[in-house]
Design an enzyme around this catalytic site. Structure first.
Site, PDB file in Angstrom:
ATOM      1  CB  SER A  84      -0.947  -0.006   1.198  1.00  0.00           C
ATOM      2  OG  SER A  84      -0.193  -0.210   2.356  1.00  0.00           O
ATOM      3  CB  THR A 186      -1.023   5.171   4.820  1.00  0.00           C
ATOM      4  OG1 THR A 186      -1.968   5.091   3.784  1.00  0.00           O
ATOM      5  CG2 THR A 186      -0.337   6.517   4.796  1.00  0.00           C
ATOM      6  CB  THR A 204      -0.705   6.022   1.018  1.00  0.00           C
ATOM      7  OG1 THR A 204      -1.463   4.826   1.020  1.00  0.00           O
ATOM      8  CG2 THR A 204      -1.542   7.116   0.389  1.00  0.00           C
ATOM      9  NE  ARG A 214      -9.711   7.116  -1.955  1.00  0.00           N
ATOM     10  CZ  ARG A 214      -8.867   6.939  -0.936  1.00  0.00           C
ATOM     11  NH1 ARG A 214      -7.588   6.773  -1.173  1.00  0.00           N
ATOM     12  NH2 ARG A 214      -9.296   6.917   0.297  1.00  0.00           N
ATOM     13  CB  THR A 237      -3.026   5.065   8.910  1.00  0.00           C
ATOM     14  OG1 THR A 237      -3.041   3.952   8.006  1.00  0.00           O
ATOM     15  CG2 THR A 237      -3.308   4.562  10.307  1.00  0.00           C
ATOM     16  N   GLY A 238      -5.803   4.782   7.419  1.00  0.00           N
ATOM     17  CA  GLY A 238      -7.146   4.219   7.347  1.00  0.00           C
ATOM     18  C   GLY A 238      -7.932   4.807   6.187  1.00  0.00           C
TER      19      GLY A 238
HETATM   20  C1  SD4 Z   1      -6.142   6.520   1.884  1.00  0.00           C
HETATM   21  N1  SD4 Z   1      -5.491   6.886   4.155  1.00  0.00           N
HETATM   22  O1  SD4 Z   1      -5.768   6.608   0.722  1.00  0.00           O
HETATM   23  C2  SD4 Z   1      -5.111   6.226   2.932  1.00  0.00           C
HETATM   24  C3  SD4 Z   1      -5.017   4.738   3.085  1.00  0.00           C
HETATM   25  C4  SD4 Z   1      -4.331   4.338   4.330  1.00  0.00           C
HETATM   26  O2  SD4 Z   1      -3.438   2.900   5.731  1.00  0.00           O
HETATM   27  O3  SD4 Z   1      -4.089   5.065   5.223  1.00  0.00           O
HETATM   28  N2  SD4 Z   1      -4.000   3.179   4.533  1.00  0.00           N
HETATM   29  O4  SD4 Z   1      -7.303   6.663   2.219  1.00  0.00           O
END
Ligand code: SD4
Length: 326
Positions: A84, A186, A204, A214, A237-238
């Site tokens: 990722s 990320t 990321t 996106r 993150t997330g």
């Molecule tokens: C996203 N926040 O593109 C990032 C993905 C991520 O851990 O954090 N993954 O939405």
């Protein structure tokens, strides 16, 4: 689902917060190391370890927090096994690996790139945007052309492994981010150097198999990352949409400005995410924060978010506190 009040009993922060309400007991929100600034680097997930190895070495030699976070996350960008971030990152649903990154220093300078393809180190391009342009964010083709002008090589980031996984995914083409699984990895890194300066970086490939075009929170200053040298730094993150919706990292820093500890500020931001998003059972968000003294905090919606911290007392991984118990 356990109620927050039940969870609070089990967390050290929760204990502090519970005591705040008791007559005669006054807890200072940031009680540790108020007087001395303690150098630190903190970064998201298991791959925070190799990131911190590099970043901590830089800080220990008297280098800047800015170099520490940039060089630290670059290690993760180059790791083909990470699905990722950078090389080996999962592509979007059309098969393109598109990258988001941003960086912010102690002088409130910041730079980012989004929807960038075929460049191994988006974080370094983001730093060039910060240092060599009057802008904050370059995207897509423009970001790519800028990177090439600055000497970055064109590189195919879709590895054989990630291509195979993508082809398997294509057979069903279901878009379903899974909590804490590789589509949430990320790397965000925050550091305080020996001069007492803060910086942060976030990079990321975004959510796996996302729509083409996106962009998530990670390149957005105030969402995926925010630094204020007078106060502290935070990163996220997330699921980026949920983070952008609440201006997540800026919110964490603003709560630290108002006197909350990094831990309390992360918890408040997660509670805000929870209150503003309906699908909370299905999404993970985690915040990391440090203040200008080197105190740190982390909090996530669900169990499973971990982070690496290196300071003089501890060097390793920790599990984040979280809102929902299983
Ligand atoms: C996203 N926040 O593109 C990032 C993905 C991520 O851990 O954090 N993954 O939405």
């Amino acid at each position: 689902m356990k109620k927050r009040r039940e969870f609070i009993k089990q967390s050290s922060v929760g204990l502090g917060m519970a005591l705040i309400g008791m007559p005669g007991i006054k807890l200072e929100p940031t009680s540790i190391s108020e007087k001395t600034k303690k150098p630190i680097i903190i970064s998201t997930w298991n791959h925070g370890l190799p990131c911190n190895d590099i970043g901590w070495a830089i800080i220990n030699k008297g280098g800047s927090a800015l170099d520490a976070v940039e060089k630290g996350v670059m290690v993760v960008e180059s790791d083909p096994t990470g699905t990722s971030v950078g090389l080996g990152g999962a592509p979007d649903r059309d098969g393109h690996v598109t990258l988001d990154a941003c960086i912010m220093d102690d002088k409130h300078n910041c730079g980012g790139v989004a929807f960038l393809e075929n460049i191994e180190h988006p974080i370094s391009v983001a730093r060039k945007v910060m240092e060599d342009t009057p802008h904050v964010l370059l995207v897509g083709e423009g970001a790519y052309e800028f990177a090439r002008e600055k000497g970055f090589e064109h590189k195919n980031l879709l590895t054989e492994e990630s291509k195979k996984r993508y082809e398997k995914w294509l057979s069903e083409s279901q878009y379903k981010p899974i909590i804490n699984i590789e589509n949430h990895d990320t790397i965000g890194a925050l550091a305080l150097d020996k001069d007492g300066n803060l910086s942060g970086a976030c990079t990321t490939s975004g959510l796996a198999y996302k729509m083409h075009g996106r962009v998530g929170d990670s390149p957005i200053i105030g969402a995926g990352l925010f630094v204020d040298n007078e106060v502290g730094a935070a990163c996220a993150t997330g699921v980026g949409e949920a983070v952008i919706r609440i201006a997540g990292s800026a919110l964490v820093v603003e709560h630290m400005r108002m006197g909350k500890s990094p831990q309390e500020a992360c918890q408040i931001a997660i509670e805000r995410v929870i209150s503003k998003n309906k699908n909370i059972k299905d999404i993970q968000v985690g915040f990391l924060a440090i203040d200008k003294y080197g105190n740190y905090g982390a909090y996530s919606i669900h169990e499973g978010f971990n982070f690496a911290i290196y300071n003089d007392d501890f060097q390793g991984l920790k599990d984040s506190e979280y809102f929902f118990l299983k």
